[in-house]
Design an enzyme around this catalytic site. Structure first.
Site, PDB file in Angstrom:
ATOM      1  N   GLU A  25       0.839  -1.209   0.000  1.00 34.30           N
ATOM      2  CA  GLU A  25       0.000   0.000   0.000  1.00 34.30           C
ATOM      3  C   GLU A  25       0.875   1.261   0.000  1.00 34.30           C
ATOM      4  O   GLU A  25       2.089   1.197   0.240  1.00 34.30           O
ATOM      5  CB  GLU A  25      -0.923   0.013   1.227  1.00 34.30           C
ATOM      6  CG  GLU A  25      -0.178   0.063   2.558  1.00 34.30           C
ATOM      7  CD  GLU A  25      -0.970   0.758   3.658  1.00 34.30           C
ATOM      8  OE1 GLU A  25      -1.391   1.915   3.445  1.00 34.30           O
ATOM      9  OE2 GLU A  25      -1.126   0.167   4.737  1.00 34.30           O
ATOM     10  N   LYS A  86      -5.650  10.596   0.798  1.00 35.98           N
ATOM     11  CA  LYS A  86      -5.664   9.264   1.419  1.00 35.98           C
ATOM     12  C   LYS A  86      -6.938   8.574   0.948  1.00 35.98           C
ATOM     13  O   LYS A  86      -8.033   8.984   1.303  1.00 35.98           O
ATOM     14  CB  LYS A  86      -5.646   9.431   2.944  1.00 35.98           C
ATOM     15  CG  LYS A  86      -5.786   8.129   3.729  1.00 35.98           C
ATOM     16  CD  LYS A  86      -5.857   8.413   5.226  1.00 35.98           C
ATOM     17  CE  LYS A  86      -6.429   7.240   5.986  1.00 35.98           C
ATOM     18  NZ  LYS A  86      -6.703   7.546   7.394  1.00 35.98           N
ATOM     19  N   VAL A 106      -5.410   0.328   3.103  1.00 36.81           N
ATOM     20  CA  VAL A 106      -5.586  -1.126   3.002  1.00 36.81           C
ATOM     21  C   VAL A 106      -6.803  -1.434   2.134  1.00 36.81           C
ATOM     22  O   VAL A 106      -6.732  -2.246   1.205  1.00 36.81           O
ATOM     23  CB  VAL A 106      -5.723  -1.759   4.407  1.00 36.81           C
ATOM     24  CG1 VAL A 106      -6.206  -3.205   4.311  1.00 36.81           C
ATOM     25  CG2 VAL A 106      -4.385  -1.690   5.143  1.00 36.81           C
ATOM     26  N   SER A 140     -13.009   1.826  10.496  1.00 40.61           N
ATOM     27  CA  SER A 140     -12.284   1.866   9.223  1.00 40.61           C
ATOM     28  C   SER A 140     -12.975   1.040   8.147  1.00 40.61           C
ATOM     29  O   SER A 140     -13.456  -0.074   8.398  1.00 40.61           O
ATOM     30  CB  SER A 140     -10.866   1.344   9.422  1.00 40.61           C
ATOM     31  OG  SER A 140     -10.197   1.297   8.184  1.00 40.61           O
ATOM     32  N   ALA A 141     -12.969   1.576   6.933  1.00 38.81           N
ATOM     33  CA  ALA A 141     -13.504   0.849   5.773  1.00 38.81           C
ATOM     34  C   ALA A 141     -12.659  -0.386   5.446  1.00 38.81           C
ATOM     35  O   ALA A 141     -13.085  -1.246   4.676  1.00 38.81           O
ATOM     36  CB  ALA A 141     -13.572   1.771   4.566  1.00 38.81           C
ATOM     37  N   ASP A 142     -11.473  -0.487   6.056  1.00 35.67           N
ATOM     38  CA  ASP A 142     -10.640  -1.680   5.843  1.00 35.67           C
ATOM     39  C   ASP A 142     -11.396  -2.949   6.249  1.00 35.67           C
ATOM     40  O   ASP A 142     -11.244  -3.997   5.620  1.00 35.67           O
ATOM     41  CB  ASP A 142      -9.351  -1.606   6.689  1.00 35.67           C
ATOM     42  CG  ASP A 142      -8.395  -0.520   6.230  1.00 35.67           C
ATOM     43  OD1 ASP A 142      -8.632   0.104   5.177  1.00 35.67           O
ATOM     44  OD2 ASP A 142      -7.407  -0.291   6.959  1.00 35.67           O
ATOM     45  N   LYS A 159      -3.466  -1.719  15.513  1.00 32.96           N
ATOM     46  CA  LYS A 159      -2.806  -0.833  16.460  1.00 32.96           C
ATOM     47  C   LYS A 159      -3.606  -0.702  17.744  1.00 32.96           C
ATOM     48  O   LYS A 159      -4.829  -0.631  17.709  1.00 32.96           O
ATOM     49  CB  LYS A 159      -2.615   0.551  15.847  1.00 32.96           C
ATOM     50  CG  LYS A 159      -1.546   0.570  14.792  1.00 32.96           C
ATOM     51  CD  LYS A 159      -1.399   1.923  14.159  1.00 32.96           C
ATOM     52  CE  LYS A 159      -2.519   2.272  13.242  1.00 32.96           C
ATOM     53  NZ  LYS A 159      -2.703   1.619  12.001  1.00 32.96           N
TER      54      LYS A 159
END
Ligand code: PSU
Ligand code: MN
Length: 302
Positions: A25, A86, A106, A140-142, A159
């Site tokens: 990424e 981003k 990601v 997060s959309a991850d 994290k």
């Protein structure tokens, strides 16, 4: 189909020869690390992957195209630019269509890797459910992407700036396999331990490749998250990190940092509060993840 994909010469050669490729990424370069460590790390990781006979494909959006593999010049440009977007699923198409320069998170890297036919991708850590999400709705959309797109993401866990139990709950609800490599506990990025049991464990890359292929056979959507604990010699203990994280989050709240800026702000503050130790640690874990992703990419070809 006429996809706006632009392959670097080495990625094109790897595709023609049907040799393994590992995607990388670019948000970690533009928003995750300071210059020049960001570009130095990106170069080192790419070199490590090549040393093992696999081709690296760093992904970014430039000049109206999705670049699969960056030339060294493009990598340097991206690492030095100050106004790079981003990009996640929500803004990827807008950026490509309008010629913006953007780094892929990601989620966006998974989408682009899948379009290019790449199955494995190495990063630092994934985004997740933020602490206080019951007020901010910041998830997060991850996580959603892992449920949707068939790419294996290798990261050092999530994290500890996040709410890790809630992150694992969402992944379970959305049907994402979370497989920790070589230990029972889910790792917490800078630290090997999180106090949380990993849903699944694998001790070889063959098990990971077999699980990925079986998901396809069973026609199950989505990818897989492989959590790779940071090497013992490089970790910062959770005892040391806990107060640092508390302080960074408190400052973000007081300053009203929100939305896309939250993760980059916290990473930058933690870098300052640890006198750079968090960055050294981050570089070591990305290196470790790229190594595992390289082995998985090979196992998928055998
Ligand atoms: N982990 C890092 N550095 C980073 C990120 C994660 O150590 O830069 C980036 C990744 O690109 C990840 C993104 O996809 O942060 C998550 O951002 P958000 O929480 O806004 O979804
Ligand atoms: Mn967010």
């Amino acid at each position: 189909m006429n996809l706006p994909l632009s392959f670097s010469p080495e990625v094109m050669a790897a595709m023609a020869a049907d040799t393994p490729i590992v995607a990388l990424e670019s948000t970690i370069i533009t928003h995750g690390m300071p210059y020049p460590q960001n570009v130095e790390t990106a170069r080192m990781i790419e070199a490590d992957i090549r040393d093992q006979g696999v081709t690296p494909a760093t992904i970014a959006i430039m000049d109206g195209a999705i670049h699969i593999g960056l030339t060294d010049e493009r990598l340097e440009d991206l690492a030095q630019s100050k106004d790079v977007l981003k990009l996640s699923r929500a803004d990827l198409a807008f950026a490509v269509a309008n010629g913006k320069t953007g780094a892929t998170t990601v989620a966006a890297t998974m989408i682009c890797a899948h379009l290019a036919g790449i199955k494995v991708f190495a990063t630092g850590g994934i985004g997740g459910v933020h602490r206080g999400s019951e007020n901010t709705f910041d998830i997060s959309a991850d996580l959603e992407e892992l449920a949707k797109t068939p790419v294996i993401v290798v990261g050092a866990g999530a994290k500890a700036i996040l709410d890790l139990p809630k992150t694992l709950e969402i992944l379970e609800t959305r049907g994402v396999p979370v497989v920790t490599f070589g230990q029972d506990e889910f790792p917490a990025f800078w630290s090997r331990s999180s106090g949380l049991q990993s849903p699944l464990r694998a001790d070889s890359v063959e098990e990971i490749a077999a699980a990925y292929n079986m998901r396809d056979t069973l026609d199950l959507d989505g990818g897989m998250f492989v959590a790779n604990p940071i090497p013992l010699a490089d970790e910062i203990t959770s005892e040391y990190m806990a107060p640092v994280i508390e302080q960074a989050i408190a400052e973000a709240t007081i300053q009203g940092v929100a939305a896309k800026s939250v993760t980059p702000f916290l990473l930058q503050r933690i870098f300052e509060l640890t006198d750079g130790r968090s960055l050294t640690c981050n570089i070591a874990l990305v290196k470790n993840n790229a190594q595992l992703a390289t082995q998985i990419a090979k196992a998928l070809k055998s």
